[in-house]
Scaffold this active site. Structure first.
Site, PDB file in Angstrom:
ATOM      1  N   ASP A  15       0.867  -1.166   0.000  1.00 16.90           N
ATOM      2  CA  ASP A  15       0.000   0.000   0.000  1.00 16.90           C
ATOM      3  C   ASP A  15       0.912   1.226   0.000  1.00 16.90           C
ATOM      4  O   ASP A  15       2.079   1.137   0.388  1.00 16.90           O
ATOM      5  CB  ASP A  15      -0.886  -0.044   1.245  1.00 16.90           C
ATOM      6  CG  ASP A  15      -1.642   1.240   1.451  1.00 16.90           C
ATOM      7  OD1 ASP A  15      -2.376   1.645   0.522  1.00 16.90           O
ATOM      8  OD2 ASP A  15      -1.489   1.861   2.517  1.00 16.90           O
ATOM      9  N   ASP A  17      -0.158   5.100   0.696  1.00 21.58           N
ATOM     10  CA  ASP A  17      -0.420   6.142   1.686  1.00 21.58           C
ATOM     11  C   ASP A  17      -0.516   5.553   3.087  1.00 21.58           C
ATOM     12  O   ASP A  17      -1.303   4.644   3.323  1.00 21.58           O
ATOM     13  CB  ASP A  17      -1.719   6.879   1.352  1.00 21.58           C
ATOM     14  CG  ASP A  17      -1.647   7.506  -0.029  1.00 21.58           C
ATOM     15  OD1 ASP A  17      -0.742   8.315  -0.256  1.00 21.58           O
ATOM     16  OD2 ASP A  17      -2.485   7.146  -0.889  1.00 21.58           O
ATOM     17  N   ASN A 260      13.402  13.401  31.381  1.00 19.63           N
ATOM     18  CA  ASN A 260      12.383  13.689  30.375  1.00 19.63           C
ATOM     19  C   ASN A 260      12.608  15.035  29.701  1.00 19.63           C
ATOM     20  O   ASN A 260      12.909  16.024  30.341  1.00 19.63           O
ATOM     21  CB  ASN A 260      11.003  13.642  31.018  1.00 19.63           C
ATOM     22  CG  ASN A 260      10.662  12.249  31.513  1.00 19.63           C
ATOM     23  OD1 ASN A 260      11.406  11.666  32.301  1.00 19.63           O
ATOM     24  ND2 ASN A 260       9.577  11.714  31.030  1.00 19.63           N
ATOM     25  N   GLU A 310      12.162   9.468  26.813  1.00 23.18           N
ATOM     26  CA  GLU A 310      12.717   9.156  28.130  1.00 23.18           C
ATOM     27  C   GLU A 310      14.151   8.651  28.019  1.00 23.18           C
ATOM     28  O   GLU A 310      14.389   7.452  27.907  1.00 23.18           O
ATOM     29  CB  GLU A 310      11.864   8.063  28.790  1.00 23.18           C
ATOM     30  CG  GLU A 310      10.384   8.340  28.732  1.00 23.18           C
ATOM     31  CD  GLU A 310       9.732   8.309  30.102  1.00 23.18           C
ATOM     32  OE1 GLU A 310      10.434   8.003  31.089  1.00 23.18           O
ATOM     33  OE2 GLU A 310       8.543   8.606  30.176  1.00 23.18           O
TER      34      GLU A 310
END
Ligand code: ADP
Ligand code: RBF
Ligand code: MG
Length: 386
Positions: A15, A17, A260, A310
């Site tokens: 496929d 898209d 983070n 993280e």
């Protein structure tokens, strides 16, 4: 290898898209600019309603969803020129170029089967320089019914001169997976909507997180040979921001602190990269450059709702460094994010990731990035001030 062999195939039908191209990114941009004309605001959450549909079906879904005061044909004919002008801005999805190069290099016949029109497909792939990869292309306008009807895949197999059972379909949408199975083919799903894996499992023969995770040898096709010591080199990419407070469970629950990054202003960078475990180098202003292993994603074990970054810096610090500028160069990929039956097994896996990253980062291929000015520039400027 034989242990994991699922079924032998001899060709691949792809496929376009959402599987090879990040078309949805451009569709979203176009709709974002377009809907205000009708006094509406594009809400990304509706994006999944149009995935895998023919352009007319997608237009109908948007007209209905937003209650637009026009017909779907009218809407499509207004939208079409705007969208067509953007075809050159569509980016390949991670792993797409690698996969196409690999299969064509090994002489595996490939077809494209897309609900888009033939003309549209041709323009999209010529922008990518992919025209020569495909011996067969079938567009939604060349069959009587688009996916989920199997017709488009059966037509592709016919033109490839293969039995449906020896074709492997790679698809991102449920409609496409359904079509591939109805055609009697093997189907690998690469869902383009995050956290929806469960919906695909009953239908597909295998569900993977991104094209990076495809193992062609499971289908009797030549294996990738670009993995090095458990890692896949990627184009280096860069991200930096001050360290922010996370969920507060890294060190407490896991004994693994993760610094983070603020994802603000990085949403497009974040959506470009599949969730998973990556590694590279981390530069902390005033401190130094360190090896780093990190997860990007929703941390299935904790079922987060936000995609986060993280990074675990592979160094013992004797204090926190919240608020300090952290810069990362990400150089390679290790594995997809997975869920674990217990905290212990999650922790063990993260320590294994650490060992893989530490070893790999000593290879010249990866260690050369340690000197990237991006990591060091803030260090130098701090030194100059002192
Ligand atoms: P949070 O949920 O706020 O991120 P964590 O328990 O994950 O809390 O701890 C992360 C914090 O610990 C970082 O923001 C950083 O200030 C500090 N830290 C100390 N050592 C490290 C390390 N080796 N790697 C990452 N962060 C570390
Ligand atoms: N969380 C998961 O739920 N699944 C994972 O596969 C996973 N892999 C990780 C790999 C590394 C290298 C690191 C540092 C973390 C990983 N985590 C994973 C994330 C962990 O759950 C996260 O650090 C905590 O949620 C702390 O906020
Ligand atoms: Mg953390």
């Amino acid at each position: 290898m034989a242990k994991t062999l699922k079924k032998l195939v001899s060709c691949v039908i792809l496929d376009l898209d959402g599987t090879l191209l990040n078309t949805d990114g451009v569709v979203s941009e176009v709709l974002k600019g377009f809907l205000p004309k009708y006094g509406k605001q594009w809400d990304g959450r509706e994006a999944k309603k149009i995935i895998g549909k023919t352009p007319l079906e997608a237009a109908a879904a948007v007209v209905e969803e937003y209650g637009l005061p026009c017909g779907k044909d009218e809407f499509l004919s207004e939208l079409y020129p705007v969208f067509s002008a953007q075809l050159c801005n569509i980016k390949p999805l991670p792993g797409a170029n690698r996969l196409l190069k690999h299969l064509s290099g090994h002489g595996v016949p490939m077809a494209l089967a897309s609900n888009s029109s033939r003309g549209n497909i041709e323009s999209k792939i010529s922008y990518q320089g992919w025209r020569d990869y495909f011996s067969v292309i079938v567009g939604g306008d060349e069959v009587t019914a688009g996916k989920p009807s199997p017709e488009i895949f059966l037509e592709a197999a016919k033109r490839l001169n293969r039995e449906p059972s020896s074709c492997l379909v790679i698809e991102d949408s449920i409609l496409g997976v359904t079509a591939g199975k109805a055609a009697g083919m093997e189907v690998v799903a690469v869902p383009s909507v995050p956290k929806q894996t469960d919906l695909y499992i009953p239908a597909a023969d295998e569900v993977i997180n991104s094209l990076l995770d495809l193992q062609p040898e499971k289908w009797g096709l030549p294996p990738f040979q670009d993995w090095i010591k458990g890692t896949l080199p990627t184009e280096p990419w860069y991200i930096g921001s001050p360290v922010i407070k996370g969920f507060g469970r890294g060190s407490k629950v896991l004994g693994i602190p993760t610094a983070n990054l603020s994802t603000e202003g990085h949403s497009s960078l974040l959506s470009e990269h599949p969730s998973g475990v990556y590694f590279g180098w981390a530069g902390l202003s005033t401190r130094g450059v360190y090896k780093m292993v990190m997860s990007i994603g929703w941390n299935p074990y904790f079922n987060n709702t936000e995609k986060t970054i993280e990074p675990w810096l592979l160094h013992e610090f004797n204090e926190d460094f919240y608020g300090e500028e952290l810069r990362l160069v990400i150089v390679g990929y290790i594995r997809p994010e997975v869920n674990f039956p217990s905290l212990e097994s999650l922790i063990a896996k993260i320590h294994e990731d650490r060992r893989i990253a530490e070893r790999a980062l000593d290879l010249p291929l990866y260690s050369k990035h340690k000197d990237d000015p991006y990591l060091n520039s803030s260090l130098h400027s701090e030194r100059n001030h002192a």
